[in-house]
Enzyme design. Structure first.
Site, PDB file in Angstrom:
ATOM      1  CG  HIS A  13      -2.019   1.093   1.265  1.00 41.17           C
ATOM      2  ND1 HIS A  13      -2.874   0.922   2.102  1.00 41.17           N
ATOM      3  CD2 HIS A  13      -1.895   2.341   0.625  1.00 41.17           C
ATOM      4  CE1 HIS A  13      -3.475   2.083   1.890  1.00 41.17           C
ATOM      5  NE2 HIS A  13      -2.950   2.980   0.758  1.00 41.17           N
ATOM      6  CG  HIS A  15      -1.093   6.253  -2.853  1.00 35.21           C
ATOM      7  ND1 HIS A  15      -2.279   6.345  -3.282  1.00 35.21           N
ATOM      8  CD2 HIS A  15      -1.210   5.917  -1.215  1.00 35.21           C
ATOM      9  CE1 HIS A  15      -3.009   5.933  -2.538  1.00 35.21           C
ATOM     10  NE2 HIS A  15      -2.729   5.486  -1.347  1.00 35.21           N
ATOM     11  CG  HIS A 186      -7.408   3.702  -0.687  1.00 38.38           C
ATOM     12  ND1 HIS A 186      -6.547   3.179  -1.954  1.00 38.38           N
ATOM     13  CD2 HIS A 186      -6.562   4.328   0.117  1.00 38.38           C
ATOM     14  CE1 HIS A 186      -5.546   3.621  -1.693  1.00 38.38           C
ATOM     15  NE2 HIS A 186      -5.401   4.336  -0.651  1.00 38.38           N
ATOM     16  CD  GLU A 189      -8.021   6.775   4.148  1.00 35.57           C
ATOM     17  OE1 GLU A 189      -8.328   6.777   3.021  1.00 35.57           O
ATOM     18  OE2 GLU A 189      -6.709   7.483   4.361  1.00 35.57           O
ATOM     19  CG  ASP A 267      -1.512   5.559   2.660  1.00 38.09           C
ATOM     20  OD1 ASP A 267      -1.679   5.483   1.432  1.00 38.09           O
ATOM     21  OD2 ASP A 267      -2.443   6.204   3.513  1.00 38.09           O
ATOM     22  CG  ASP A 268       0.207   8.892   0.801  1.00 41.30           C
ATOM     23  OD1 ASP A 268       0.349   8.816  -0.591  1.00 41.30           O
ATOM     24  OD2 ASP A 268      -0.820   8.767   1.039  1.00 41.30           O
TER      25      ASP A 268
END
Ligand code: ADE
Ligand code: ZN
Length: 327
Positions: A13, A15, A186, A189, A267-268
């Protein structure tokens, strides 16, 4: 002490642009003759999304996209990942430098070349955006399936879940699944259990990006455990985006205790800070996961990865060896 760097894991996961190195974004800003955009201090998901798009706006050439792809793969390897499944939406780049096909081909070629060089595996998650029309997601799925067997492995769905729930994307995910892409939207969340159920029932998800708000419904937790649905959990992201109030209250330990298969991810990192290895460290030191649990999470990440069977078998054996070594 068993080091978490040595624990083989899959990063499932992540990006692509949200994993850009801060120094690389600063370089691109310098090249553009502009100030680097803010990547911290957001107070809502909408502000976060704006900062994400501001960072993407600095990717203006194929070389820049190639560079971040290589660096993201290298950073995963530095965290002890043996497989990385990065996600991106090609539409950002189409007005700037190419067709959807050209963008996908560039990211796949660069990702695989860097992964080969480092002795790890790379797969692309083609990621639709909920704030674009469902028809755009359907078209993206049609193009994405043409790259099955050539680097595209899964089909995602990102951006604001609270404004754009899953149902309208049913057809896009049917196209993706029938074409051989794993369904990895996704959900759970910014919305609760119903959204997780819809991701499974309407989008055919077997792996859910986040999914942590399933914890609000014990019956759903039981179902996830019974059906072996995997949650690709991102602990720091959930704090930064106000999904959980503080890291100590993250539901990952409770989900694992309930038998839900979970992975740990970044994630980021550009916007949240920690990379894959730091997230595993946090799970050990703050969330109190035992080495057995951490090895279980890593094993799940490999078993759930849309990776070649041989890579999975070899690396699952390496997880077992990690755990068998003296603590
Ligand atoms: N895009 C990038 N990060 C995201 C997240 N955590 N949720 C939804 N969309 C995203
Ligand atoms: Zn995400």
């Amino acid at each position: 002490m068993r080091t978490l760097l040595d624990l083989p894991k899959a990063h499932l996961h992540l990006h692509l642009e949200g994993a850009m190195r801060p120094a690389t974004l600063a370089d691109f800003a310098t090249t553009a003759g502009e100030a680097a955009p803010a990547t911290r201090g957001f107070t809502s998901f909408a502000e976060f999304g704006g900062m994400y798009r501001d960072a993407v706006a600095f990717l203006r050439t194929p070389d820049q996209l190639a560079r971040i792809t290589r660096e993201v793969v290298a950073d995963a390897a530095e965290s002890g990942a043996v497989w990385i499944e990065a996600q991106m939406n090609p539409m950002f780049y189409v007005p700037r430098f190419g067709s959807v096909e050209e963008v996908l081909e560039l990211v796949i070629a660069e990702g695989q070349a860097e992964a080969d060089r480092l002795g790890i595996g790379f797969g692309l998650m083609v990621c639709a955006l909920r704030d674009a029309p469902p028809e755009a997601a359907e078209e993206l799925a049609r193009v994405g399936v043409r790259y099955v067997g050539r680097g595209a492995v899964s089909f995602g769905l990102a951006s604001d879940e609270s404004l754009f729930p899953p149902a309208p994307f049913e057809r896009a995910f049917a196209i993706a699944r029938e074409g051989g892409l794993v369904s990895t939207p996704h959900a759970g969340e910014l919305l609760g259990p119903d959204s997780v159920r819809d991701a499974i029932d309407l989008l055919g998800a077997r792996r859910i990006q986040h999914g942590v708000r399933a914890v609000e419904d014990p019956a759903l937790v039981e179902r996830l455990a019974a059906e072996g649905v995997v949650l690709d959990v991102c602990p720091t992201s959930n704090v930064e985006l106000f999904v959980v109030p503080e890291i100590g209250q993250h539901p990952l330990p409770a989900l694992l205790e309930a038998g839900v298969r979970c992975t740990i991810n970044g994630d980021d990192p550009l916007l949240f800070g920690p990379g894959l290895l730091e997230e595993y460290e946090t799970a050990r030191t703050v969330l109190g996961l035992s080495d057995e649990q951490l090895a279980g999470v890593a094993r799940t990440s490999l078993e759930a990865a849309a990776a070649p069977a041989e890579l999975i078998a070899t690396q699952v054996a390496a997880v077992d060896a990690w755990l068998a070594a003296p603590a």
